[in-house]
Design a protein around this motif. Structure first.
Motif, PDB file in Angstrom:
ATOM      1  N   GLU A  29       0.607  -1.445  -0.495  1.00  9.09           N
ATOM      2  CA  GLU A  29      -0.048  -0.262   0.066  1.00  9.09           C
ATOM      3  C   GLU A  29       0.428   1.037  -0.150  1.00  9.09           C
ATOM      4  O   GLU A  29       0.638   2.433  -0.911  1.00  9.09           O
ATOM      5  N   ALA A  30       1.882   1.646   0.912  1.00  9.12           N
ATOM      6  CA  ALA A  30       2.609   2.542   0.805  1.00  9.12           C
ATOM      7  C   ALA A  30       3.516   2.981  -0.672  1.00  9.12           C
ATOM      8  O   ALA A  30       3.732   4.059  -0.781  1.00  9.12           O
ATOM      9  N   PHE A  31       3.393   1.396  -1.086  1.00  6.32           N
ATOM     10  CA  PHE A  31       4.050   1.868  -2.798  1.00  6.32           C
ATOM     11  C   PHE A  31       3.746   2.501  -3.934  1.00  6.32           C
ATOM     12  O   PHE A  31       3.321   2.953  -4.326  1.00  6.32           O
ATOM     13  N   LEU A  32       1.975   1.481  -3.607  1.00  5.37           N
ATOM     14  CA  LEU A  32       1.545   2.345  -4.371  1.00  5.37           C
ATOM     15  C   LEU A  32       1.399   3.860  -4.540  1.00  5.37           C
ATOM     16  O   LEU A  32       1.055   4.226  -4.770  1.00  5.37           O
ATOM     17  N   LEU A  33       0.558   4.049  -3.293  1.00  2.00           N
ATOM     18  CA  LEU A  33       0.459   5.494  -2.908  1.00  2.00           C
ATOM     19  C   LEU A  33       1.187   6.194  -3.270  1.00  2.00           C
ATOM     20  O   LEU A  33       0.967   7.273  -4.050  1.00  2.00           O
ATOM     21  N   ASN A  34       2.409   6.158  -3.367  1.00  2.00           N
ATOM     22  CA  ASN A  34       4.064   6.580  -3.636  1.00  2.00           C
ATOM     23  C   ASN A  34       3.782   6.545  -5.324  1.00  2.00           C
ATOM     24  O   ASN A  34       4.407   7.557  -5.946  1.00  2.00           O
ATOM     25  N   TYR A  35       3.698   5.084  -5.424  1.00  2.00           N
ATOM     26  CA  TYR A  35       3.191   5.054  -7.243  1.00  2.00           C
ATOM     27  C   TYR A  35       2.660   6.306  -8.040  1.00  2.00           C
ATOM     28  O   TYR A  35       2.513   7.137  -8.737  1.00  2.00           O
ATOM     29  N   ILE A  36       0.856   6.432  -7.305  1.00  2.00           N
ATOM     30  CA  ILE A  36       0.130   7.423  -7.887  1.00  2.00           C
ATOM     31  C   ILE A  36       0.225   8.792  -7.334  1.00  2.00           C
ATOM     32  O   ILE A  36       0.100   9.290  -8.456  1.00  2.00           O
ATOM     33  N   ASN A  37       1.643   9.015  -7.192  1.00  2.60           N
ATOM     34  CA  ASN A  37       1.735  10.747  -6.208  1.00  2.60           C
ATOM     35  C   ASN A  37       2.464  10.718  -7.517  1.00  2.60           C
ATOM     36  O   ASN A  37       2.209  12.129  -7.741  1.00  2.60           O
ATOM     37  N   GLY A  38       3.574  10.020  -7.968  1.00  4.61           N
ATOM     38  CA  GLY A  38       4.656  10.202  -8.679  1.00  4.61           C
ATOM     39  C   GLY A  38       4.102  10.195 -10.248  1.00  4.61           C
ATOM     40  O   GLY A  38       4.755  10.418 -11.073  1.00  4.61           O
ATOM     41  N   GLN A  39       2.095   9.575 -10.038  1.00  2.56           N
ATOM     42  CA  GLN A  39       2.118   9.510 -11.730  1.00  2.56           C
ATOM     43  C   GLN A  39       0.857  10.706 -11.708  1.00  2.56           C
ATOM     44  O   GLN A  39       0.112  11.061 -12.994  1.00  2.56           O
ATOM     45  N   SER A  40       1.325  11.900 -11.233  1.00  3.40           N
ATOM     46  CA  SER A  40       0.832  12.498 -10.976  1.00  3.40           C
ATOM     47  C   SER A  40      -0.761  13.429 -11.212  1.00  3.40           C
ATOM     48  O   SER A  40      -1.998  13.219 -11.708  1.00  3.40           O
ATOM     49  N   LEU A  41      -1.441  11.655 -10.549  1.00  2.00           N
ATOM     50  CA  LEU A  41      -2.871  12.366 -10.092  1.00  2.00           C
ATOM     51  C   LEU A  41      -3.412  11.883  -8.671  1.00  2.00           C
ATOM     52  O   LEU A  41      -3.983  12.184  -7.889  1.00  2.00           O
ATOM     53  N   GLN A  42      -2.283  13.095  -8.023  1.00  4.64           N
ATOM     54  CA  GLN A  42      -3.185  13.499  -7.010  1.00  4.64           C
ATOM     55  C   GLN A  42      -3.748  14.377  -6.841  1.00  4.64           C
ATOM     56  O   GLN A  42      -4.639  14.535  -5.194  1.00  4.64           O
ATOM     57  N   ASN A  43      -4.384  14.959  -7.409  1.00  4.35           N
ATOM     58  CA  ASN A  43      -5.468  16.268  -7.927  1.00  4.35           C
ATOM     59  C   ASN A  43      -6.644  14.919  -8.998  1.00  4.35           C
ATOM     60  O   ASN A  43      -7.922  16.653  -8.376  1.00  4.35           O
ATOM     61  N   GLU A  44      -6.956  13.738  -8.713  1.00  5.20           N
ATOM     62  CA  GLU A  44      -7.828  13.287  -9.239  1.00  5.20           C
ATOM     63  C   GLU A  44      -8.258  12.316  -8.091  1.00  5.20           C
ATOM     64  O   GLU A  44      -7.320  12.223  -6.996  1.00  5.20           O
ATOM     65  N   SER A  45      -9.583  12.382  -7.584  1.00  2.00           N
ATOM     66  CA  SER A  45     -10.067  11.369  -6.858  1.00  2.00           C
ATOM     67  C   SER A  45      -9.397   9.968  -6.884  1.00  2.00           C
ATOM     68  O   SER A  45     -10.232  10.079  -7.884  1.00  2.00           O
ATOM     69  N   ILE A  46      -9.483   9.794  -5.673  1.00  2.00           N
ATOM     70  CA  ILE A  46      -9.059   8.113  -5.668  1.00  2.00           C
ATOM     71  C   ILE A  46      -9.968   7.805  -4.852  1.00  2.00           C
ATOM     72  O   ILE A  46      -9.309   7.783  -3.670  1.00  2.00           O
ATOM     73  N   THR A  47     -10.344   6.842  -4.879  1.00  6.58           N
ATOM     74  CA  THR A  47     -11.076   5.814  -4.274  1.00  6.58           C
ATOM     75  C   THR A  47     -11.195   3.842  -3.691  1.00  6.58           C
ATOM     76  O   THR A  47     -10.422   4.134  -4.420  1.00  6.58           O
ATOM     77  N   LYS A  48     -11.067   4.245  -2.122  1.00  7.46           N
ATOM     78  CA  LYS A  48     -10.419   3.094  -2.114  1.00  7.46           C
ATOM     79  C   LYS A  48     -11.622   1.891  -1.437  1.00  7.46           C
ATOM     80  O   LYS A  48     -12.193   2.529  -1.108  1.00  7.46           O
ATOM     81  N   ASN A  49     -10.932   0.602  -2.220  1.00  9.46           N
ATOM     82  CA  ASN A  49     -12.179  -0.141  -1.960  1.00  9.46           C
ATOM     83  C   ASN A  49     -11.379  -1.209  -1.051  1.00  9.46           C
ATOM     84  O   ASN A  49     -10.686  -1.864  -1.438  1.00  9.46           O
ATOM     85  N   THR A  50     -11.820  -0.960   0.306  1.00 10.84           N
ATOM     86  CA  THR A  50     -11.200  -2.871   1.146  1.00 10.84           C
ATOM     87  C   THR A  50     -12.184  -3.305   0.944  1.00 10.84           C
ATOM     88  O   THR A  50     -12.882  -4.018   0.890  1.00 10.84           O
TER      89      THR A  50
END
Length: 198
Positions: A29-50
């Motif tokens: 999960e830590a890797f994925l959150l860093n990856y998402i930030n690196g893809q410039s997706l931080q301005n796009e809403s991301i929904t987490k589904n457990t």
């Protein structure tokens, strides 16, 4: 056991690109959150589904980007041939209790696939086997985990199978093989097995 991280447009993670493999859900999960930030997706809403303890998905607001973290299990299985029959075992525990499968199990760290298979068959059936060759590696998506199963053509070398962990077992002919309630992943190799049986 590992946790794999996938990315793609498909909701089914097997259709997605694997980004990495990690020892724990937290590190994945830590890797994925860093990856998402690196893809410039931080301005796009991301929904987490457990979805379960072993499966999580992150979906972009537009739904076109899907990231999946899921438990991945790698196992070995013995397709034991004797004459014109193969050996099948019935699970006696767990979610897939009563389903039929080829015997085997998980590899231990540093263990080769062949050595793991020999050890598992000693533990489960009290037999020694000769591992001949890899028939197929199956990649199968169960609802809450991904299974990689290496299926080896094998034969008994010493002893007759004793049921130490399974509910039942039997030698199955080509004519009987389609009448067995195989577990979903094991079904993936049945046609190949039938082509070998006389």
């Amino acid at each position: 056991m590992k946790y794999n991280v996938y990315y793609g447009n498909e909701k089914e993670f097997s259709q997605q690109e694997r980004l990495g493999s990690f020892e724990t859900m937290e590190s994945a999960e830590a890797f994925l959150l860093n990856y998402i930030n690196g893809q410039s997706l931080q301005n796009e809403s991301i929904t987490k589904n457990t979805i379960s303890e072993t499966k999580r998905q992150y979906v972009s607001g537009s739904g076109d980007k899907i990231y999946t973290i899921i438990k991945s299990i790698e196992v070995v299985a013995a397709v034991i041939f004797r004459g014109n029959k193969i050996f099948a075992t019935q699970r006696g525990y767990g979610e897939f209790k009563d389903g039929w499968e080829f015997p085997g199990g998980k590899m231990e760290p540093g263990e080769s696939k062949e050595d793991a298979l020999k050890r598992e068959l000693r533990e489960e059936l009290n037999v020694e086997i000769e591992v001949e060759n890899l028939l197929k590696t199956i990649e199968y998506d169960y609802p809450n985990f991904h299974l990689t199963m290496h299926c080896f053509k094998s034969k008994l070398k010493k002893g007759e199978p004793e049921l130490l962990e399974h509910e039942a077992a039997k030698w199955v002919s080509k004519d009987e093989i389609d009448n067995i309630a195989w577990l979903p992943a094991d079904i993936e190799i049945i046609e190949q097995v039938k082509s070998i049986l006389k």
